[in-house]
Scaffold this motif. Structure first.
Motif, PDB file in Angstrom:
ATOM      1  N   TYR A  43      36.941  29.699  45.826  1.00 15.67           N
ATOM      2  CA  TYR A  43      35.855  29.860  45.565  1.00 15.67           C
ATOM      3  C   TYR A  43      35.245  30.929  46.423  1.00 15.67           C
ATOM      4  N   LEU A  44      34.065  31.702  45.875  1.00 17.77           N
ATOM      5  CA  LEU A  44      33.329  32.160  46.301  1.00 17.77           C
ATOM      6  C   LEU A  44      31.593  31.641  46.676  1.00 17.77           C
ATOM      7  N   LYS A  45      31.891  32.073  48.093  1.00 22.27           N
ATOM      8  CA  LYS A  45      30.023  31.692  47.880  1.00 22.27           C
ATOM      9  C   LYS A  45      28.692  32.624  47.248  1.00 22.27           C
ATOM     10  N   ALA A  46      27.849  32.002  46.593  1.00 20.29           N
ATOM     11  CA  ALA A  46      26.866  33.313  46.520  1.00 20.29           C
ATOM     12  C   ALA A  46      26.382  34.009  47.627  1.00 20.29           C
ATOM     13  N   THR A  47      26.193  34.985  46.767  1.00 22.38           N
ATOM     14  CA  THR A  47      25.213  36.010  47.926  1.00 22.38           C
ATOM     15  C   THR A  47      23.762  36.387  46.961  1.00 22.38           C
ATOM     16  N   PRO A  48      23.081  36.563  48.066  1.00 20.41           N
ATOM     17  CA  PRO A  48      21.206  36.477  47.778  1.00 20.41           C
ATOM     18  C   PRO A  48      21.642  37.818  46.656  1.00 20.41           C
ATOM     19  N   ASP A  49      22.317  39.253  46.507  1.00 24.88           N
ATOM     20  CA  ASP A  49      22.737  40.471  46.285  1.00 24.88           C
ATOM     21  C   ASP A  49      23.810  39.800  45.063  1.00 24.88           C
ATOM     22  N   GLY A  50      23.970  39.056  44.838  1.00 27.91           N
ATOM     23  CA  GLY A  50      24.602  38.710  43.642  1.00 27.91           C
ATOM     24  C   GLY A  50      26.430  40.033  43.205  1.00 27.91           C
ATOM     25  N   MET A  51      26.879  40.335  44.544  1.00 22.23           N
ATOM     26  CA  MET A  51      27.550  40.978  45.033  1.00 22.23           C
ATOM     27  C   MET A  51      29.230  40.461  45.483  1.00 22.23           C
ATOM     28  N   VAL A  52      30.142  40.816  45.465  1.00 21.73           N
ATOM     29  CA  VAL A  52      31.295  40.628  46.006  1.00 21.73           C
ATOM     30  C   VAL A  52      31.568  41.913  47.026  1.00 21.73           C
ATOM     31  N   CYS A  53      30.876  41.618  48.523  1.00 19.19           N
ATOM     32  CA  CYS A  53      31.928  43.528  48.840  1.00 19.19           C
ATOM     33  C   CYS A  53      32.776  42.938  50.062  1.00 19.19           C
ATOM     34  N   ALA A  54      33.680  44.065  50.050  1.00 16.91           N
ATOM     35  CA  ALA A  54      34.706  44.236  51.139  1.00 16.91           C
ATOM     36  C   ALA A  54      34.265  44.292  52.486  1.00 16.91           C
ATOM     37  N   GLY A  55      34.373  44.165  53.401  1.00 13.92           N
ATOM     38  CA  GLY A  55      33.894  43.877  55.241  1.00 13.92           C
ATOM     39  C   GLY A  55      32.820  43.076  54.898  1.00 13.92           C
ATOM     40  N   ARG A  56      32.051  42.553  53.904  1.00 19.69           N
ATOM     41  CA  ARG A  56      31.112  41.454  53.677  1.00 19.69           C
ATOM     42  C   ARG A  56      31.303  39.755  53.757  1.00 19.69           C
ATOM     43  N   ASP A  57      31.973  39.897  52.633  1.00 16.14           N
ATOM     44  CA  ASP A  57      32.293  38.138  52.257  1.00 16.14           C
ATOM     45  C   ASP A  57      33.162  37.997  52.927  1.00 16.14           C
ATOM     46  N   SER A  58      33.693  36.915  52.180  1.00 18.16           N
ATOM     47  CA  SER A  58      35.056  35.937  51.769  1.00 18.16           C
ATOM     48  C   SER A  58      35.284  35.344  50.783  1.00 18.16           C
ATOM     49  N   ILE A  59      36.550  34.812  50.795  1.00 24.26           N
ATOM     50  CA  ILE A  59      36.695  33.911  49.792  1.00 24.26           C
ATOM     51  C   ILE A  59      37.271  32.521  50.724  1.00 24.26           C
ATOM     52  N   ARG A  60      37.134  31.459  50.219  1.00 21.13           N
ATOM     53  CA  ARG A  60      36.803  30.378  51.022  1.00 21.13           C
ATOM     54  C   ARG A  60      37.969  29.021  50.527  1.00 21.13           C
ATOM     55  N   ALA A  61      38.460  28.575  50.867  1.00 24.94           N
ATOM     56  CA  ALA A  61      39.611  27.115  50.253  1.00 24.94           C
ATOM     57  C   ALA A  61      38.977  26.431  50.133  1.00 24.94           C
ATOM     58  N   ARG A  62      39.151  25.217  49.114  1.00 24.87           N
ATOM     59  CA  ARG A  62      38.842  24.381  48.988  1.00 24.87           C
ATOM     60  C   ARG A  62      38.890  22.786  50.644  1.00 24.87           C
ATOM     61  N   SER A  63      39.836  24.105  51.350  1.00 28.57           N
ATOM     62  CA  SER A  63      40.551  22.961  51.965  1.00 28.57           C
ATOM     63  C   SER A  63      39.449  23.277  53.230  1.00 28.57           C
ATOM     64  N   GLY A  64      38.626  24.382  53.433  1.00 31.92           N
ATOM     65  CA  GLY A  64      37.735  24.681  54.432  1.00 31.92           C
ATOM     66  C   GLY A  64      37.921  25.949  55.481  1.00 31.92           C
ATOM     67  N   SER A  65      39.352  26.608  54.599  1.00 37.59           N
ATOM     68  CA  SER A  65      39.431  27.577  55.496  1.00 37.59           C
ATOM     69  C   SER A  65      38.338  29.232  54.906  1.00 37.59           C
ATOM     70  N   ALA A  66      38.529  30.086  55.134  1.00 43.09           N
ATOM     71  CA  ALA A  66      37.769  31.162  54.512  1.00 43.09           C
ATOM     72  C   ALA A  66      38.474  32.420  54.748  1.00 43.09           C
ATOM     73  N   CYS A  67      38.472  33.175  54.549  1.00 42.72           N
ATOM     74  CA  CYS A  67      39.214  34.889  54.423  1.00 42.72           C
ATOM     75  C   CYS A  67      38.366  35.793  54.164  1.00 42.72           C
ATOM     76  N   ARG A  68      37.638  36.579  54.802  1.00 39.67           N
ATOM     77  CA  ARG A  68      37.164  37.925  55.224  1.00 39.67           C
ATOM     78  C   ARG A  68      37.823  38.862  54.408  1.00 39.67           C
ATOM     79  N   ILE A  69      37.174  39.359  53.481  1.00 37.40           N
ATOM     80  CA  ILE A  69      38.322  40.744  51.843  1.00 37.40           C
ATOM     81  C   ILE A  69      37.669  41.773  52.887  1.00 37.40           C
ATOM     82  N   ASP A  70      38.886  42.176  52.934  1.00 34.86           N
ATOM     83  CA  ASP A  70      39.194  43.359  53.933  1.00 34.86           C
ATOM     84  C   ASP A  70      39.631  44.710  53.123  1.00 34.86           C
ATOM     85  N   THR A  71      40.005  44.456  51.983  1.00 34.25           N
ATOM     86  CA  THR A  71      39.301  45.250  50.608  1.00 34.25           C
ATOM     87  C   THR A  71      39.752  45.099  49.127  1.00 34.25           C
ATOM     88  N   PHE A  72      39.410  45.843  48.337  1.00 30.31           N
ATOM     89  CA  PHE A  72      39.575  46.101  46.606  1.00 30.31           C
ATOM     90  C   PHE A  72      40.435  46.694  46.433  1.00 30.31           C
TER      91      PHE A  72
END
Length: 80
Positions: A43-72
C-alpha cells in the motif's frame, strides 16, 4: 496518488503502479530493498499533497517493511 488503481511486482527491485487511465509507472527501489517482500500485499501511505514522489515516498508491505521509491519510469506499450 488518487489515480493509482493497482500494482504488480515487476522485478527484484521494482513495482509497477497501474493508474486509472491504464498508464503504468515503474517504481524502482534502491538495491537495499527487494520487492519480493510485497507478495503479501502493499500500500501507499497518504501524503498531505496527494502526490507520490521519488526520493520522498515509500511503498509499504503489509508485513511491515517499507521501500523508498528511488525513481519512476513511465512504461509505454510497444506496437508490433
Amino acid at each position: 496518488m488518487a489515480a493509482v488503481e493497482g500494482a504488480l511486482i515487476s522485478g527484484d527491485d521494482s513495482v509497477d503502479l497501474i493508474l486509472i487511465d491504464d498508464t503504468r509507472l515503474r517504481a524502482r527501489f534502491d538495491n537495499k530493498c527487494p520487492a519480493l517482500d510485497f507478495y503479501s500485499g502493499l500500500y501507499l501511505k497518504a501524503t498531505p499533497d496527494g502526490m507520490v514522489c521519488a526520493g520522498r515516498d515509500s511503498i509499504r508491505a503489509r508485513s511491515g517493511s517499507a521501500c523508498r521509491i528511488d525513481t519512476f519510469k513511465r512504461l509505454i506499450t510497444r506496437n508490433k
